[in-house]
Design a protein around this motif. Sequence first.
Motif, PDB file in Angstrom:
ATOM      1  N   LEU A  13     -15.730   9.324   9.603  1.00 53.19           N
ATOM      2  CA  LEU A  13     -14.899   9.319   8.399  1.00 53.19           C
ATOM      3  C   LEU A  13     -14.474   7.900   8.043  1.00 53.19           C
ATOM      4  CD1 LEU A  13     -13.212  10.862   6.241  1.00 53.19           C
ATOM      5  CD2 LEU A  13     -11.356  10.891   7.911  1.00 53.19           C
ATOM      6  N   VAL A  14     -14.039   7.151   9.034  1.00 53.98           N
ATOM      7  CA  VAL A  14     -13.583   5.778   8.785  1.00 53.98           C
ATOM      8  C   VAL A  14     -14.741   4.919   8.289  1.00 53.98           C
ATOM      9  CG1 VAL A  14     -12.716   3.695   9.900  1.00 53.98           C
ATOM     10  CG2 VAL A  14     -11.617   5.900  10.348  1.00 53.98           C
ATOM     11  N   ALA A  16     -17.218   5.888   6.572  1.00 50.71           N
ATOM     12  CA  ALA A  16     -17.471   6.279   5.182  1.00 50.71           C
ATOM     13  C   ALA A  16     -16.453   5.639   4.245  1.00 50.71           C
ATOM     14  CB  ALA A  16     -17.443   7.805   5.048  1.00 50.71           C
ATOM     15  N   THR A  17     -15.188   5.540   4.680  1.00 50.81           N
ATOM     16  CA  THR A  17     -14.177   4.923   3.822  1.00 50.81           C
ATOM     17  C   THR A  17     -14.431   3.425   3.675  1.00 50.81           C
ATOM     18  OG1 THR A  17     -12.623   4.534   5.660  1.00 50.81           O
ATOM     19  CG2 THR A  17     -12.446   6.626   4.499  1.00 50.81           C
ATOM     20  N   GLU A  20     -17.254   3.050   1.265  1.00 53.66           N
ATOM     21  CA  GLU A  20     -16.809   3.300  -0.108  1.00 53.66           C
ATOM     22  C   GLU A  20     -16.299   2.018  -0.745  1.00 53.66           C
ATOM     23  OE1 GLU A  20     -14.075   6.669  -2.207  1.00 53.66           O
ATOM     24  OE2 GLU A  20     -13.153   5.598  -0.522  1.00 53.66           O
ATOM     25  N   ASP A  21     -15.585   1.204   0.037  1.00 58.11           N
ATOM     26  CA  ASP A  21     -15.038  -0.045  -0.490  1.00 58.11           C
ATOM     27  C   ASP A  21     -16.115  -1.113  -0.648  1.00 58.11           C
ATOM     28  OD1 ASP A  21     -12.585  -0.644  -1.500  1.00 58.11           O
ATOM     29  OD2 ASP A  21     -11.709  -1.364   0.349  1.00 58.11           O
ATOM     30  N   VAL A  61     -10.290   1.058  11.909  1.00 59.88           N
ATOM     31  CA  VAL A  61     -10.832   0.398  10.714  1.00 59.88           C
ATOM     32  C   VAL A  61     -11.050  -1.084  10.988  1.00 59.88           C
ATOM     33  CG1 VAL A  61     -10.420  -0.210   8.307  1.00 59.88           C
ATOM     34  CG2 VAL A  61      -9.733   2.046   9.138  1.00 59.88           C
ATOM     35  N   THR A 105      -8.622  -0.423   3.091  1.00 57.30           N
ATOM     36  CA  THR A 105      -8.957   0.819   3.782  1.00 57.30           C
ATOM     37  C   THR A 105      -7.941   1.102   4.878  1.00 57.30           C
ATOM     38  OG1 THR A 105     -11.316   0.567   3.317  1.00 57.30           O
ATOM     39  CG2 THR A 105     -10.718   2.023   5.118  1.00 57.30           C
ATOM     40  N   ASN A 108      -4.720   2.248   3.091  1.00 61.57           N
ATOM     41  CA  ASN A 108      -4.856   3.558   2.446  1.00 61.57           C
ATOM     42  C   ASN A 108      -4.602   4.679   3.443  1.00 61.57           C
ATOM     43  OD1 ASN A 108      -5.428   2.538  -0.075  1.00 61.57           O
ATOM     44  ND2 ASN A 108      -7.640   2.883   0.048  1.00 61.57           N
ATOM     45  N   LEU A 109      -5.227   4.575   4.599  1.00 65.77           N
ATOM     46  CA  LEU A 109      -5.090   5.627   5.606  1.00 65.77           C
ATOM     47  C   LEU A 109      -3.715   5.589   6.261  1.00 65.77           C
ATOM     48  CD1 LEU A 109      -8.651   5.326   7.154  1.00 65.77           C
ATOM     49  CD2 LEU A 109      -7.753   7.298   5.918  1.00 65.77           C
ATOM     50  N   HIS A 112      -0.814   6.660   3.828  1.00 65.36           N
ATOM     51  CA  HIS A 112      -0.850   8.090   3.522  1.00 65.36           C
ATOM     52  C   HIS A 112      -0.375   8.920   4.713  1.00 65.36           C
ATOM     53  CE1 HIS A 112      -1.970  11.993   2.101  1.00 65.36           C
ATOM     54  NE2 HIS A 112      -2.893  12.137   3.034  1.00 65.36           N
ATOM     55  N   LEU A 144      -9.581  15.397   5.043  1.00 63.93           N
ATOM     56  CA  LEU A 144      -8.514  14.697   5.760  1.00 63.93           C
ATOM     57  C   LEU A 144      -7.613  15.653   6.546  1.00 63.93           C
ATOM     58  CD1 LEU A 144      -7.299  11.939   3.268  1.00 63.93           C
ATOM     59  CD2 LEU A 144      -8.878  11.720   5.186  1.00 63.93           C
TER      60      LEU A 144
END
Length: 284
Positions: A13-14, A16-17, A20-21, A61, A105, A108-109, A112, A144
């Motif tokens: 998942l990380v 992929a994030t 994305e950036d 990350v 990134t 963001n995580l 949240h 998530l």
Amino acid sequence: MDDTLDKQWVEDLVRATIEEDLAGGVDVTTTATVEPDQVSVAELVARADGVVAGLQIAELVLRLVAGKEEVEIEHSVADGAAVKAGDVLMTIRGKTRQLLTAERTTLNLLCHLSGVATLTRRWVDAVDGTGAVIRDTRKTMPLLRSLEKYAVRCGGGKNHRMGLSDAALIKDNHVIAAGGVAEAFRLVRKAYPDISVEVEVDSVDDALIAVESGAELILLDNMAVPLLREAVAKVAGRARLEASGGLTLEAAREVAETGVDFLAVGALTHSAPVLDIAMDLQET
């Protein structure tokens, strides 16, 4: 990392994030303004009071972007800690380019998840001493859920079912499809005799039908406080009761004082504001 989290899933998942950036390219601003060999120290700093969750995710990350051997990380607090504005959460030393590339990134995580933990703690504090437990729901952001439910635990809450297969929740549409509360419960229990079954009802009469059918956990949906009290009195300890629907933080204690065992709060995950956290490079 928390033992309940699938480490490989979290890493995927990380990654992929991060992708994305970067979108297969580079951080053009950082590449243009920072020398390749420049090294910096950065701090993750709380900008508001709250409860921290996701520090190990933030570290992951940073290590995936910078390389595990290329970054030094020191934690000042642990997940679940209550922090004040200005508190340093983590100190990082590494290549400046990589720190800046990972910044958004990471935040963001972390922001949240810390927001989820912070809101959860407010609910937990609101019902403190009543015996009621704050639980989350499946109203989570796609993909998530595991992380958000982890953040709920960091805030002192408990988790409801993770998905559709680890426990049964007979809702109003299931009742309609099956032809009644008792029949729906019978069908689920017959098909899955060993699984936990919760029955959602919107009246005291249906709560009693569920109890008489053998239900041990009943969700009282959108019931006003007087009805909750009546349900608690009439069920009389024969099943655990969970209030859900239309709950507010301001009314949480009043609901908890009716004697219900749980408050199911979708807002913990679907409406939690972020906790403001920043990454500050230190001047050298």
